[in-house]
Design a protein around this motif. Structure first.
Motif, PDB file in Angstrom:
ATOM      1  N   TRP A  38      14.365  -0.270 -16.806  1.00 58.84           N
ATOM      2  CA  TRP A  38      14.616  -1.121 -17.971  1.00 58.84           C
ATOM      3  C   TRP A  38      14.817  -2.586 -17.580  1.00 58.84           C
ATOM      4  CZ3 TRP A  38      15.060   0.720 -23.084  1.00 58.84           C
ATOM      5  CH2 TRP A  38      14.909   2.102 -23.219  1.00 58.84           C
ATOM      6  N   ALA A  39      14.594  -2.908 -16.317  1.00 59.21           N
ATOM      7  CA  ALA A  39      14.908  -4.245 -15.809  1.00 59.21           C
ATOM      8  C   ALA A  39      14.237  -5.358 -16.598  1.00 59.21           C
ATOM      9  CB  ALA A  39      14.527  -4.345 -14.329  1.00 59.21           C
ATOM     10  N   TYR A  40      13.046  -5.135 -17.096  1.00 54.23           N
ATOM     11  CA  TYR A  40      12.304  -6.192 -17.797  1.00 54.23           C
ATOM     12  C   TYR A  40      12.206  -5.953 -19.302  1.00 54.23           C
ATOM     13  CZ  TYR A  40      11.084  -7.072 -12.973  1.00 54.23           C
ATOM     14  OH  TYR A  40      11.145  -7.314 -11.627  1.00 54.23           O
ATOM     15  N   MET A  41      12.954  -4.993 -19.789  1.00 50.85           N
ATOM     16  CA  MET A  41      12.977  -4.715 -21.222  1.00 50.85           C
ATOM     17  C   MET A  41      13.995  -5.647 -21.895  1.00 50.85           C
ATOM     18  SD  MET A  41      10.743  -2.310 -21.613  1.00 50.85           S
ATOM     19  CE  MET A  41      11.010  -1.265 -23.039  1.00 50.85           C
ATOM     20  N   PRO A  42      13.912  -5.775 -23.225  1.00 52.16           N
ATOM     21  CA  PRO A  42      14.879  -6.642 -23.913  1.00 52.16           C
ATOM     22  C   PRO A  42      16.327  -6.187 -23.766  1.00 52.16           C
ATOM     23  CG  PRO A  42      12.977  -6.234 -25.309  1.00 52.16           C
ATOM     24  CD  PRO A  42      12.838  -5.330 -24.100  1.00 52.16           C
ATOM     25  N   THR A  99       7.013  -0.317 -24.523  1.00 49.48           N
ATOM     26  CA  THR A  99       6.584   0.919 -23.870  1.00 49.48           C
ATOM     27  C   THR A  99       7.410   1.165 -22.612  1.00 49.48           C
ATOM     28  OG1 THR A  99       4.333   0.563 -24.686  1.00 49.48           O
ATOM     29  CG2 THR A  99       4.604   2.135 -22.872  1.00 49.48           C
ATOM     30  N   TRP A 100       7.939   2.363 -22.500  1.00 50.76           N
ATOM     31  CA  TRP A 100       8.635   2.774 -21.280  1.00 50.76           C
ATOM     32  C   TRP A 100       8.429   4.273 -21.087  1.00 50.76           C
ATOM     33  CZ3 TRP A 100      12.663   6.335 -21.384  1.00 50.76           C
ATOM     34  CH2 TRP A 100      13.224   6.604 -22.634  1.00 50.76           C
ATOM     35  N   LEU A 101       8.443   4.672 -19.838  1.00 49.14           N
ATOM     36  CA  LEU A 101       8.255   6.082 -19.477  1.00 49.14           C
ATOM     37  C   LEU A 101       9.345   6.509 -18.509  1.00 49.14           C
ATOM     38  CD1 LEU A 101       4.419   6.154 -18.772  1.00 49.14           C
ATOM     39  CD2 LEU A 101       5.590   7.127 -20.757  1.00 49.14           C
ATOM     40  N   GLY A 102       9.761   7.757 -18.621  1.00 47.32           N
ATOM     41  CA  GLY A 102      10.685   8.333 -17.644  1.00 47.32           C
ATOM     42  C   GLY A 102      10.003   8.487 -16.294  1.00 47.32           C
ATOM     43  N   ARG A 103      10.799   8.596 -15.253  1.00 40.68           N
ATOM     44  CA  ARG A 103      10.294   8.662 -13.877  1.00 40.68           C
ATOM     45  C   ARG A 103       9.235   9.737 -13.653  1.00 40.68           C
ATOM     46  NH1 ARG A 103      12.920   5.445  -9.714  1.00 40.68           N
ATOM     47  NH2 ARG A 103      13.139   3.561 -10.964  1.00 40.68           N
ATOM     48  N   ASP A 104       9.395  10.905 -14.275  1.00 41.17           N
ATOM     49  CA  ASP A 104       8.460  12.009 -14.042  1.00 41.17           C
ATOM     50  C   ASP A 104       7.051  11.698 -14.529  1.00 41.17           C
ATOM     51  OD1 ASP A 104      10.562  13.433 -12.991  1.00 41.17           O
ATOM     52  OD2 ASP A 104      10.809  14.761 -14.720  1.00 41.17           O
ATOM     53  N   THR A 135       4.301  -9.076 -21.546  1.00 39.20           N
ATOM     54  CA  THR A 135       5.204  -8.523 -20.540  1.00 39.20           C
ATOM     55  C   THR A 135       5.917  -9.657 -19.822  1.00 39.20           C
ATOM     56  OG1 THR A 135       5.380  -6.971 -18.682  1.00 39.20           O
ATOM     57  CG2 THR A 135       3.451  -8.412 -18.705  1.00 39.20           C
ATOM     58  N   ASP A 136       7.044  -9.340 -19.256  1.00 40.63           N
ATOM     59  CA  ASP A 136       7.812 -10.308 -18.486  1.00 40.63           C
ATOM     60  C   ASP A 136       6.980 -10.751 -17.285  1.00 40.63           C
ATOM     61  OD1 ASP A 136       9.779 -11.387 -16.550  1.00 40.63           O
ATOM     62  OD2 ASP A 136      11.292 -10.539 -17.904  1.00 40.63           O
TER      63      ASP A 136
END
Length: 194
Positions: A38-42, A99-104, A135-136
């Motif tokens: 989540w480092a680059y998410m709002p 958009t984000w996805l879990g590690r798996d 994107t950031d």
């Protein structure tokens, strides 16, 4: 053709995109606790299940957005989330983001197929002439992923947003326009076949 974004289920071989619902919160919380993702998410990662439920409610409450849960078809588990944002019916355009996805599911066919489904619906059902992504500038992985799917880098909006920790973010914009869509669709389908 009416450019009206409505809740819809988009089905692929690997993923199903469903309108984001309260029922997805527990599964999203389980995979959404990794700070680095989540480092680059709002906002930062989920601090609790209640925090995730609040995020789902907020996403669902945005009148100018359509939020999706990305569900892994093999397991039936939520793999992440994405949204249509900045919906501009008069100009037949929108943004795909959040958009984000879990590690798996990172570095798997899931992101490629999710983007294929979202782009396909935008161009072929809604009649979009432009789909954009931002994107950031610090998020090199996201920029590489957008280039891999065939989006065109357009430029940088300097000091565009204030994000986590008060950072003044530069946003890199990418786009896919209708004239690009047929060749890009073939390329994405080919990637998924491989």
């Amino acid at each position: 053709m009416s450019f009206e974004v409505q809740p819809v289920v988009l089905e692929g071989r690997h993923v199903r995109l469903e309108p984001l619902a309260d029922a997805h919160a527990e599964g999203l919380y389980e995979i959404g606790q990794v700070e680095e993702d989540w480092a680059y998410m709002p906002r930062g990662c989920f601090a609790s299940l209640a925090d995730c439920r609040d995020w789902v409610a907020e996403a669902r409450g945005q009148a100018d957005q359509q939020a999706f849960a990305i569900v892994d078809r093999a397991s039936g588990r939520p793999a992440g989330s994405s949204r249509y944002l900045t919906i501009r019916p008069a100009h037949r355009g929108l943004e795909i983001g959040w958009t984000w996805l879990g590690r798996d599911w990172q570095r798997s066919p899931v992101n490629t197929e999710a983007k294929l489904l979202l782009l396909g619906h935008a161009f072929e059902t809604l009649g979009a002439i432009r789909v954009e992504f931002k994107t950031d500038e610090r998020n090199l992985r996201s920029q590489a992923a957008l280039e891999r799917i065939g989006a065109v880098r357009e430029g940088v909006f300097r000091r565009h947003m204030v994000v986590q920790g008060g950072v003044l973010r530069n946003s890199v914009y990418f786009s896919v326009v209708y004239a690009d869509w047929h060749a890009l669709r073939e390329a994405l389908q080919d990637k998924l076949r491989r």
